[in-house]
Design a protein around this motif. Structure first.
Motif, short mmCIF file in Angstrom:
data_model
loop_
_atom_site.label_atom_id
_atom_site.label_comp_id
_atom_site.label_asym_id
_atom_site.label_seq_id
_atom_site.Cartn_x
_atom_site.Cartn_y
_atom_site.Cartn_z
N UNK A 81 17.72 -24.10 125.63
CA UNK A 81 17.88 -25.36 125.65
C UNK A 81 18.94 -25.78 126.81
N UNK A 82 20.01 -25.10 127.16
CA UNK A 82 20.98 -25.48 128.23
C UNK A 82 20.17 -25.24 129.63
N UNK A 83 19.22 -24.43 129.68
CA UNK A 83 18.48 -24.37 130.69
C UNK A 83 17.40 -25.60 131.09
N UNK A 84 16.83 -25.70 130.03
CA UNK A 84 15.73 -26.92 130.16
C UNK A 84 16.64 -28.12 130.59
N UNK A 85 17.93 -28.39 129.68
CA UNK A 85 18.48 -29.71 129.99
C UNK A 85 19.09 -29.74 131.55
N UNK A 86 19.69 -28.62 131.71
CA UNK A 86 20.33 -28.27 133.24
C UNK A 86 19.25 -28.58 134.33
N UNK A 87 18.10 -28.23 134.13
CA UNK A 87 17.18 -28.56 135.17
C UNK A 87 16.66 -30.06 135.09
N UNK A 88 16.81 -30.64 134.10
CA UNK A 88 16.54 -31.99 133.82
C UNK A 88 17.25 -33.12 134.52
N UNK B 123 20.90 -34.33 136.79
CA UNK B 123 21.63 -34.15 137.96
C UNK B 123 22.81 -33.26 137.81
N UNK B 124 23.09 -32.52 138.87
CA UNK B 124 24.48 -31.79 138.83
C UNK B 124 25.60 -32.62 138.69
N UNK C 233 30.35 -25.30 131.44
CA UNK C 233 30.38 -24.11 132.20
C UNK C 233 29.65 -24.11 133.18
N UNK C 234 28.46 -25.13 133.26
CA UNK C 234 27.62 -25.07 134.44
C UNK C 234 27.94 -26.38 135.40
N UNK C 235 29.23 -26.86 135.13
CA UNK C 235 29.77 -27.94 135.78
C UNK C 235 29.58 -29.35 135.41
N UNK C 236 28.68 -29.57 134.39
CA UNK C 236 28.63 -30.90 133.85
C UNK C 236 29.87 -31.36 133.03
N UNK D 219 27.92 -42.59 129.99
CA UNK D 219 27.20 -41.31 130.19
C UNK D 219 25.99 -41.21 130.86
N UNK D 220 25.59 -40.22 131.74
CA UNK D 220 24.27 -40.24 132.46
C UNK D 220 23.42 -39.66 131.37
#
Length: 139
Positions: free
Chosen positions: A24-31, A33-34, A54-57, A91-92
């Motif tokens: 899920x984190x991969x799917x959300x991160x790709x969808x 904006x950074x 941890x991915x910067x969000x 929130x975005x």
């Protein structure tokens, strides 16, 4: 770490600590904006929220259980019931696991997802086939 703590609704915290993310984190991160501002409703021990932070969000996690919130890392914790939540911040992205909306509404019908207060549209929709921002071609 083991714990015998239990949430107000009877869920053993230890079970949620042992559940790994399942893509899920991969799917959300790709969808998204950074560096998105993400609100996760019913975040539990942070299975998704911790990874997204941890991915910067910039993640805010909401849960009614203080025992669950103690396991967040890099996430702003908010202890509250979702139904009673009032936040001034915008929130975005707002995340809500599908199992949290499969309840009955006040008319006895299935509950429905709708844009969060202060937003004009849902920020992320996902299903078993993928994840996307409405109006976006990213998936």
């Amino acid at each position: 770490m083991t714990t015998d703590e239990v949430t107000p609704d009877g869920c053993p915290v230890e079970v949620y600590l042992r559940l790994p993310p399942n893509g899920e984190p991969d799917l959300i991160d790709r969808a998204v904006e950074p560096g998105s501002r993400i609100l996760e409703l019913g975040c539990g021990t942070g299975r998704l929220a911790n990874e997204l932070a941890a991915r910067g969000h910039r993640v805010t996690g909401v849960d009614e259980s203080a025992a669950m919130l103690r396991h967040l890392r890099g996430v702003t914790p908010v202890q509250a019931r979702i139904e009673e939540l009032r936040l001034a911040e915008r929130f975005d992205v707002v995340l809500l696991a599908a199992n949290l909306i499969s309840t009955l509404d006040e008319r006895g019908g299935p509950g429905s997802a709708r844009p969060a207060r202060g937003t004009s549209r849902p920020a992320v929709c996902w299903s078993g086939s993928g994840c996307r921002r409405p109006g976006s071609t990213r998936s």
